[in-house]
Design a protein around this motif. Sequence first.
Motif, PDB file in Angstrom:
ATOM      1  N   GLY A 134      18.186   6.771 -14.266  1.00  0.00           N
ATOM      2  CA  GLY A 134      17.029   6.936 -15.146  1.00  0.00           C
ATOM      3  C   GLY A 134      15.776   6.301 -14.555  1.00  0.00           C
ATOM      4  N   GLY A 135      15.921   5.130 -13.967  1.00  0.00           N
ATOM      5  CA  GLY A 135      14.787   4.471 -13.309  1.00  0.00           C
ATOM      6  C   GLY A 135      14.274   5.280 -12.137  1.00  0.00           C
ATOM      7  N   ALA A 136      15.186   5.858 -11.363  1.00  0.00           N
ATOM      8  CA  ALA A 136      14.772   6.676 -10.222  1.00  0.00           C
ATOM      9  C   ALA A 136      14.011   7.911 -10.685  1.00  0.00           C
ATOM     10  CB  ALA A 136      15.999   7.082  -9.405  1.00  0.00           C
ATOM     11  N   VAL A 137      14.457   8.509 -11.773  1.00  0.00           N
ATOM     12  CA  VAL A 137      13.758   9.686 -12.312  1.00  0.00           C
ATOM     13  C   VAL A 137      12.351   9.301 -12.770  1.00  0.00           C
ATOM     14  CG1 VAL A 137      13.750  11.333 -14.235  1.00  0.00           C
ATOM     15  CG2 VAL A 137      15.849  10.946 -12.939  1.00  0.00           C
ATOM     16  N   LEU A 138      12.226   8.164 -13.438  1.00  0.00           N
ATOM     17  CA  LEU A 138      10.910   7.711 -13.886  1.00  0.00           C
ATOM     18  C   LEU A 138       9.977   7.430 -12.702  1.00  0.00           C
ATOM     19  CD1 LEU A 138      11.859   5.365 -16.854  1.00  0.00           C
ATOM     20  CD2 LEU A 138      10.789   7.620 -16.969  1.00  0.00           C
ATOM     21  N   ILE A 139      10.497   6.795 -11.682  1.00  0.00           N
ATOM     22  CA  ILE A 139       9.689   6.510 -10.490  1.00  0.00           C
ATOM     23  C   ILE A 139       9.273   7.811  -9.818  1.00  0.00           C
ATOM     24  CG2 ILE A 139       9.778   5.532  -8.157  1.00  0.00           C
ATOM     25  CD1 ILE A 139      11.522   3.288  -9.361  1.00  0.00           C
TER      26      ILE A 139
END
Length: 86
Positions: A71-76
């Motif tokens: 999820g963090g990678a998608v947001l970044i």
Amino acid sequence: IHLMKNFYKQLKNGNSKSISLQKTKLKFLNEADDLLAHPYFWSAYISIGDSTPIFIKRKPFILLTLLLFAGGAVLIFQQIRKNKLR
């Protein structure tokens, strides 16, 4: 020896001490011949005191961690893409 091995196996599965002992005795009685099924061989094992489980079944936190990182990678990735479009 087999009684105690099975008892600790039951404890490791997250059962309380009294439930582990009960399951161990029942398994022993189901597998024992007529001589070993005599209470002399298994009745001395009793549970005294606190019967709470020693090992607590843990939920798979690895999956949760991977989902958070994904999820963090998608947001970044979305932020980078948004900044390039400006």
